[in-house]
Design an enzyme around this catalytic site. Sequence first.
Site, PDB file in Angstrom:
ATOM      1  CB  CYS A 104      -0.992  -0.021   1.156  1.00 26.48           C
ATOM      2  SG  CYS A 104      -2.360   1.149   0.951  1.00 26.48           S
ATOM      3  CG  HIS A 208      -3.494  -3.157   3.390  1.00 21.63           C
ATOM      4  ND1 HIS A 208      -2.457  -2.820   4.234  1.00 21.63           N
ATOM      5  CD2 HIS A 208      -3.957  -1.998   2.870  1.00 21.63           C
ATOM      6  CE1 HIS A 208      -2.313  -1.506   4.250  1.00 21.63           C
ATOM      7  NE2 HIS A 208      -3.214  -0.980   3.423  1.00 21.63           N
ATOM      8  CD  GLU A 210      -1.355  -5.762   5.777  1.00 15.46           C
ATOM      9  OE1 GLU A 210      -1.760  -4.620   6.068  1.00 15.46           O
ATOM     10  OE2 GLU A 210      -1.035  -6.096   4.615  1.00 15.46           O
TER      11      GLU A 210
END
Length: 263
Positions: A104, A208, A210
């Site tokens: 990002c 993202h 994660e």
Amino acid sequence: MNLTIGLSYAPENNPKYNRYREAIEKAAQALEYDVEVIDLSDNPKRITDIDGVIFTGGADIQPARYGKQAEENLCNEIDETRDQTEFDLAVAMEKEGIPALGICRGLQLLNVHRGGTLLTDIETFGGQNHKKVDGEDTRHHVKVAPGSYLSKILKSREGETNSAHHQAVERPGDGLTVSARATGDGTVEALEWADATGKPFFLAVQWHPERMGYDERFAGRLFETFLWEVAAHKTLKQRVGPLYAERPGAQQEPVHNGYSKHV
């Protein structure tokens, strides 16, 4: 394999940054690696101690860094102290030849670092909404460039990712090429080396991973491939030894042109 991974910014008192640590730990477990994760924002000088670096998400980058200071009013929060620390880390990363993954803001910062530019607000300049809705990441589809390293990692030409940003790459930086775009408006979703020969691993994504399910195609595979590449880089560096260190930029032979465990 023992690895030390640096996060460019990941204060432990902020739960959202713990997700990076958790994703790295899951990938390490899958690969049977022992991994230490450190926050480089606490001690940037430790860049020389790490084997790989992840540039994390967060605030907007000061637009003056890419020639758009007149559009600062289109930006959200800007943390110029963090900007300076991370741009210094990017310089050190290239000098030391350290494998890197950008996420990002991390993608945007690495692009600006290499001379690229950003759209200060996607919707203002005709794109679609990529921001959170009611505090939750939105979801959209992306198309992956054929023949890209990203396509080899994912074994797919398209898929779904999450989204939580209002800025995006406008012009890719020197030596970088676009390897994924959003299907709806063409927003740049990933960057990699245009020519990876003689360079350490580099991949940056706008989503993202994660914050996605680890088993999703566009999530866990990225962290596992990153760690695999970091381990290969470290092994090569140890074998070549002093001769490796004397090379300009300490850059490795191309170990990631199709030889990942996911390829």
